[in-house]
Motif scaffolding. Structure first.
Motif, PDB file in Angstrom:
ATOM      1  N   THR A  44      35.134  31.633  31.750  1.00  0.00           N
ATOM      2  CA  THR A  44      34.740  31.057  32.537  1.00  0.00           C
ATOM      3  C   THR A  44      35.401  29.560  32.860  1.00  0.00           C
ATOM      4  OG1 THR A  44      32.627  31.687  32.628  1.00  0.00           O
ATOM      5  CG2 THR A  44      32.922  28.933  34.309  1.00  0.00           C
ATOM      6  N   THR A  45      35.616  28.916  31.511  1.00  0.00           N
ATOM      7  CA  THR A  45      36.497  27.647  31.538  1.00  0.00           C
ATOM      8  C   THR A  45      37.698  27.533  31.873  1.00  0.00           C
ATOM      9  OG1 THR A  45      35.330  26.933  29.765  1.00  0.00           O
ATOM     10  CG2 THR A  45      37.062  25.732  30.281  1.00  0.00           C
ATOM     11  N   ALA A  46      38.813  28.836  31.780  1.00  0.00           N
ATOM     12  CA  ALA A  46      39.593  29.238  31.786  1.00  0.00           C
ATOM     13  C   ALA A  46      40.048  29.728  33.267  1.00  0.00           C
ATOM     14  CB  ALA A  46      39.966  30.674  30.899  1.00  0.00           C
ATOM     15  N   TYR A  47      38.728  30.022  33.693  1.00  0.00           N
ATOM     16  CA  TYR A  47      38.764  30.819  35.548  1.00  0.00           C
ATOM     17  C   TYR A  47      38.850  29.516  36.111  1.00  0.00           C
ATOM     18  CZ  TYR A  47      36.925  31.994  39.783  1.00  0.00           C
ATOM     19  OH  TYR A  47      36.851  31.787  41.429  1.00  0.00           O
ATOM     20  N   GLU A  48      37.890  28.632  35.880  1.00  0.00           N
ATOM     21  CA  GLU A  48      38.086  26.853  36.586  1.00  0.00           C
ATOM     22  C   GLU A  48      38.978  26.276  36.090  1.00  0.00           C
ATOM     23  OE1 GLU A  48      34.593  25.524  34.743  1.00  0.00           O
ATOM     24  OE2 GLU A  48      33.467  27.093  36.308  1.00  0.00           O
ATOM     25  N   ASP A  49      39.694  26.675  35.193  1.00  0.00           N
ATOM     26  CA  ASP A  49      41.301  25.892  34.941  1.00  0.00           C
ATOM     27  C   ASP A  49      42.106  25.852  36.026  1.00  0.00           C
ATOM     28  OD1 ASP A  49      39.456  23.612  34.067  1.00  0.00           O
ATOM     29  OD2 ASP A  49      40.594  24.857  31.549  1.00  0.00           O
ATOM     30  N   ARG A  50      42.436  27.532  36.184  1.00  0.00           N
ATOM     31  CA  ARG A  50      43.322  28.245  36.269  1.00  0.00           C
ATOM     32  C   ARG A  50      43.413  27.770  38.267  1.00  0.00           C
ATOM     33  NH1 ARG A  50      46.863  31.266  33.499  1.00  0.00           N
ATOM     34  NH2 ARG A  50      45.874  31.350  30.822  1.00  0.00           N
ATOM     35  N   VAL A  51      41.668  27.799  38.391  1.00  0.00           N
ATOM     36  CA  VAL A  51      41.793  27.645  40.398  1.00  0.00           C
ATOM     37  C   VAL A  51      41.895  26.303  40.395  1.00  0.00           C
ATOM     38  CG1 VAL A  51      39.906  27.334  41.750  1.00  0.00           C
ATOM     39  CG2 VAL A  51      39.981  29.354  40.280  1.00  0.00           C
ATOM     40  N   ALA A  52      41.662  25.213  39.733  1.00  0.00           N
ATOM     41  CA  ALA A  52      41.718  24.195  39.233  1.00  0.00           C
ATOM     42  C   ALA A  52      43.670  23.582  39.964  1.00  0.00           C
ATOM     43  CB  ALA A  52      41.660  22.722  38.302  1.00  0.00           C
ATOM     44  N   ALA A  53      44.327  24.359  38.867  1.00  0.00           N
ATOM     45  CA  ALA A  53      45.600  24.443  39.067  1.00  0.00           C
ATOM     46  C   ALA A  53      46.356  24.767  40.029  1.00  0.00           C
ATOM     47  CB  ALA A  53      46.390  24.859  37.499  1.00  0.00           C
ATOM     48  N   ALA A  54      45.585  25.763  40.813  1.00  0.00           N
ATOM     49  CA  ALA A  54      46.806  26.800  41.620  1.00  0.00           C
ATOM     50  C   ALA A  54      46.419  25.780  42.490  1.00  0.00           C
ATOM     51  CB  ALA A  54      45.740  27.681  41.411  1.00  0.00           C
ATOM     52  N   GLN A  55      45.069  25.412  43.068  1.00  0.00           N
ATOM     53  CA  GLN A  55      44.631  24.450  44.393  1.00  0.00           C
ATOM     54  C   GLN A  55      45.259  22.606  44.239  1.00  0.00           C
ATOM     55  OE1 GLN A  55      40.209  24.332  44.197  1.00  0.00           O
ATOM     56  NE2 GLN A  55      40.198  26.339  45.442  1.00  0.00           N
ATOM     57  N   SER A  56      45.300  22.647  43.730  1.00  0.00           N
ATOM     58  CA  SER A  56      46.231  21.409  43.005  1.00  0.00           C
ATOM     59  C   SER A  56      47.764  20.892  43.555  1.00  0.00           C
ATOM     60  CB  SER A  56      46.272  20.366  41.665  1.00  0.00           C
ATOM     61  OG  SER A  56      47.154  19.458  41.327  1.00  0.00           O
ATOM     62  N   ALA A  57      48.154  22.897  42.983  1.00  0.00           N
ATOM     63  CA  ALA A  57      49.522  23.146  43.310  1.00  0.00           C
ATOM     64  C   ALA A  57      49.649  23.230  44.897  1.00  0.00           C
ATOM     65  CB  ALA A  57      49.868  24.486  42.740  1.00  0.00           C
ATOM     66  N   SER A  58      48.193  23.911  45.450  1.00  0.00           N
ATOM     67  CA  SER A  58      49.117  23.604  47.236  1.00  0.00           C
ATOM     68  C   SER A  58      48.304  22.924  48.158  1.00  0.00           C
ATOM     69  CB  SER A  58      47.778  24.854  47.244  1.00  0.00           C
ATOM     70  OG  SER A  58      46.160  24.097  46.972  1.00  0.00           O
ATOM     71  N   ALA A  59      47.869  21.632  47.548  1.00  0.00           N
ATOM     72  CA  ALA A  59      47.975  20.439  47.854  1.00  0.00           C
ATOM     73  C   ALA A  59      48.878  19.989  48.414  1.00  0.00           C
ATOM     74  CB  ALA A  59      47.160  19.959  46.958  1.00  0.00           C
ATOM     75  N   GLN A  60      50.433  20.248  47.939  1.00  0.00           N
ATOM     76  CA  GLN A  60      51.701  19.893  47.583  1.00  0.00           C
ATOM     77  C   GLN A  60      52.240  20.207  48.891  1.00  0.00           C
ATOM     78  OE1 GLN A  60      53.307  18.399  43.275  1.00  0.00           O
ATOM     79  NE2 GLN A  60      51.786  19.834  42.966  1.00  0.00           N
ATOM     80  N   GLY A  61      51.768  21.614  49.579  1.00  0.00           N
ATOM     81  CA  GLY A  61      52.143  22.372  50.057  1.00  0.00           C
ATOM     82  C   GLY A  61      51.528  22.304  51.594  1.00  0.00           C
ATOM     83  N   ALA A  62      52.080  22.801  52.827  1.00  0.00           N
ATOM     84  CA  ALA A  62      51.907  22.915  53.877  1.00  0.00           C
ATOM     85  C   ALA A  62      50.644  24.244  53.840  1.00  0.00           C
ATOM     86  CB  ALA A  62      52.930  22.929  54.485  1.00  0.00           C
ATOM     87  N   ASP A  63      49.526  24.022  55.303  1.00  0.00           N
ATOM     88  CA  ASP A  63      48.817  25.920  55.169  1.00  0.00           C
ATOM     89  C   ASP A  63      47.728  26.180  53.848  1.00  0.00           C
ATOM     90  OD1 ASP A  63      47.270  26.632  56.992  1.00  0.00           O
ATOM     91  OD2 ASP A  63      49.232  28.280  57.326  1.00  0.00           O
ATOM     92  N   ALA A  64      47.560  24.814  53.520  1.00  0.00           N
ATOM     93  CA  ALA A  64      46.977  25.612  52.031  1.00  0.00           C
ATOM     94  C   ALA A  64      45.816  25.930  52.084  1.00  0.00           C
ATOM     95  CB  ALA A  64      46.230  23.946  50.715  1.00  0.00           C
ATOM     96  N   GLN A  65      45.354  27.351  51.994  1.00  0.00           N
ATOM     97  CA  GLN A  65      43.930  27.574  52.286  1.00  0.00           C
ATOM     98  C   GLN A  65      43.336  28.168  50.642  1.00  0.00           C
ATOM     99  OE1 GLN A  65      43.815  30.422  55.460  1.00  0.00           O
ATOM    100  NE2 GLN A  65      45.223  28.952  56.452  1.00  0.00           N
ATOM    101  N   SER A  66      41.997  28.225  50.515  1.00  0.00           N
ATOM    102  CA  SER A  66      41.902  28.835  49.245  1.00  0.00           C
ATOM    103  C   SER A  66      40.281  29.175  50.052  1.00  0.00           C
ATOM    104  CB  SER A  66      40.779  27.777  48.591  1.00  0.00           C
ATOM    105  OG  SER A  66      40.463  28.135  47.410  1.00  0.00           O
ATOM    106  N   GLU A  67      39.971  30.530  49.199  1.00  0.00           N
ATOM    107  CA  GLU A  67      39.233  31.808  50.255  1.00  0.00           C
ATOM    108  C   GLU A  67      38.732  32.197  49.070  1.00  0.00           C
ATOM    109  OE1 GLU A  67      41.954  34.802  51.787  1.00  0.00           O
ATOM    110  OE2 GLU A  67      41.786  33.224  53.985  1.00  0.00           O
ATOM    111  N   GLU A  68      37.522  32.496  48.637  1.00  0.00           N
ATOM    112  CA  GLU A  68      36.919  32.792  47.758  1.00  0.00           C
ATOM    113  C   GLU A  68      36.202  34.211  47.739  1.00  0.00           C
ATOM    114  OE1 GLU A  68      33.398  29.724  46.581  1.00  0.00           O
ATOM    115  OE2 GLU A  68      34.511  28.566  46.482  1.00  0.00           O
ATOM    116  N   PHE A  69      35.916  34.736  46.985  1.00  0.00           N
ATOM    117  CA  PHE A  69      35.165  36.661  46.540  1.00  0.00           C
ATOM    118  C   PHE A  69      35.607  36.923  45.923  1.00  0.00           C
ATOM    119  CE2 PHE A  69      39.735  36.413  45.435  1.00  0.00           C
ATOM    120  CZ  PHE A  69      40.441  37.214  44.107  1.00  0.00           C
ATOM    121  N   GLY A  70      33.792  38.317  45.614  1.00  0.00           N
ATOM    122  CA  GLY A  70      32.802  38.649  44.757  1.00  0.00           C
ATOM    123  C   GLY A  70      33.571  39.566  44.517  1.00  0.00           C
ATOM    124  N   ASP A  71      32.050  40.805  44.533  1.00  0.00           N
ATOM    125  CA  ASP A  71      31.843  42.036  44.314  1.00  0.00           C
ATOM    126  C   ASP A  71      33.645  42.668  43.929  1.00  0.00           C
ATOM    127  OD1 ASP A  71      30.026  41.665  43.008  1.00  0.00           O
ATOM    128  OD2 ASP A  71      29.363  43.025  44.543  1.00  0.00           O
TER     129      ASP A  71
END
Length: 243
Positions: free
Chosen positions: A135-162
């Motif tokens: 869970t920690t690894a997942y959260e860290d990697r999502v945070a890093a991806a979202q940080s990278a996306s904020a430096q670009g344009a048209d950033a989007q984050s979509e959550e999914f489940g099953d």
């Protein structure tokens, strides 16, 4: 399987992502020792099993992605042929993961060959000792991806489940209008992580007709709805053999 649930945000920054002068892939340093210790040991049988895998073998040498994207070559952004490169636990690129990665060349019509068609892909399986570490690894990697996306344009984050416990797809537009994508998913004590970028589709921009055999939106949904569930089944079937 329940339908995918999406949550999207717009990036506050519109500046294009500046690509580093270094490649996402370091072909000369894929393998090293076990990241969990010099002796490479662990008390967890599932972790030990996953850490020993050849990721390209487990993932079918990325053939489903090759077919979906029309990838004609690995190891170069402009040449056909080749196969993706294997990364082992302890590699200098991402020591906590096993991976199947490389530069990619994507098939496009001849008139666009000099302008587009290249990119990089990195597909990683991240085993953990337990669900808390995963869970920690997942959260860290999502945070890093979202940080990278904020430096670009048209950033989007979509959550999914099953069939995943949690999943997030992060996409943005980088320099030279290049689409960037990261998909991170958690299941029990392991994480699946895709990093991908490829050249802008000038056919779509100039003529309204895609030069690739996919649009970015179609590809993103294929990863979430088709490819990731298949990987989930493949990996969990292998894990079940040692439990």
């Amino acid at each position: 399987m329940k339908r995918t649930i999406f949550k999207t945000f717009a990036a506050t920054g519109a500046a294009a992502l500046l690509l580093s002068g270094c490649s996402l892939l370091d072909r000369g340093s894929d393998s090293s020792g076990n990241a969990n210790g010099e002796d490479g040991g662990s008390d967890n049988a599932v972790y030990n099993e996953m850490a020993s895998w050849n990721a390209c073998e487990v993932l079918g040498n990325l053939q489903p992605i090759t077919d979906e994207m029309g990838i004609e070559g690995y190891g170069s952004s402009s040449a056909a042929g080749g196969e993706p490169t294997v990364s082992e636990i302890g590699n200098t690129l991402d020591p906590d993961s096993i991976g199947c990665n490389d530069l990619i060349s994507i098939s496009v019509p001849d008139e666009y060959a000099s302008m587009m068609g290249g990119g990089e892909i990195k597909v990683k399986i991240v085993p953990a000792e337990d669900e808390e570490q995963a869970t920690t690894a997942y959260e860290d990697r999502v945070a890093a991806a979202q940080s990278a996306s904020a430096q670009g344009a048209d950033a989007q984050s979509e959550e999914f489940g099953d069939p995943w416990d949690q999943g997030t797809l992060v996409s943005w537009i980088g320099s030279a209008e290049s689409p960037n994508l990261e998909v991170i998913a958690l299941d029990g004590q392991w994480v699946f992580h895709i990093q991908l970028n490829y050249g802008a589709d000038f056919g779509l921009r100039n003529e309204g007709t895609p030069a690739y055999q996919f649009t970015s939106e179609e590809l993103n949904q294929w990863f979430v709805n088709t490819y990731l569930p298949e990987v989930n089944t493949t990996v969990n079937d292998r894990i079940a053999e040692v439990q």
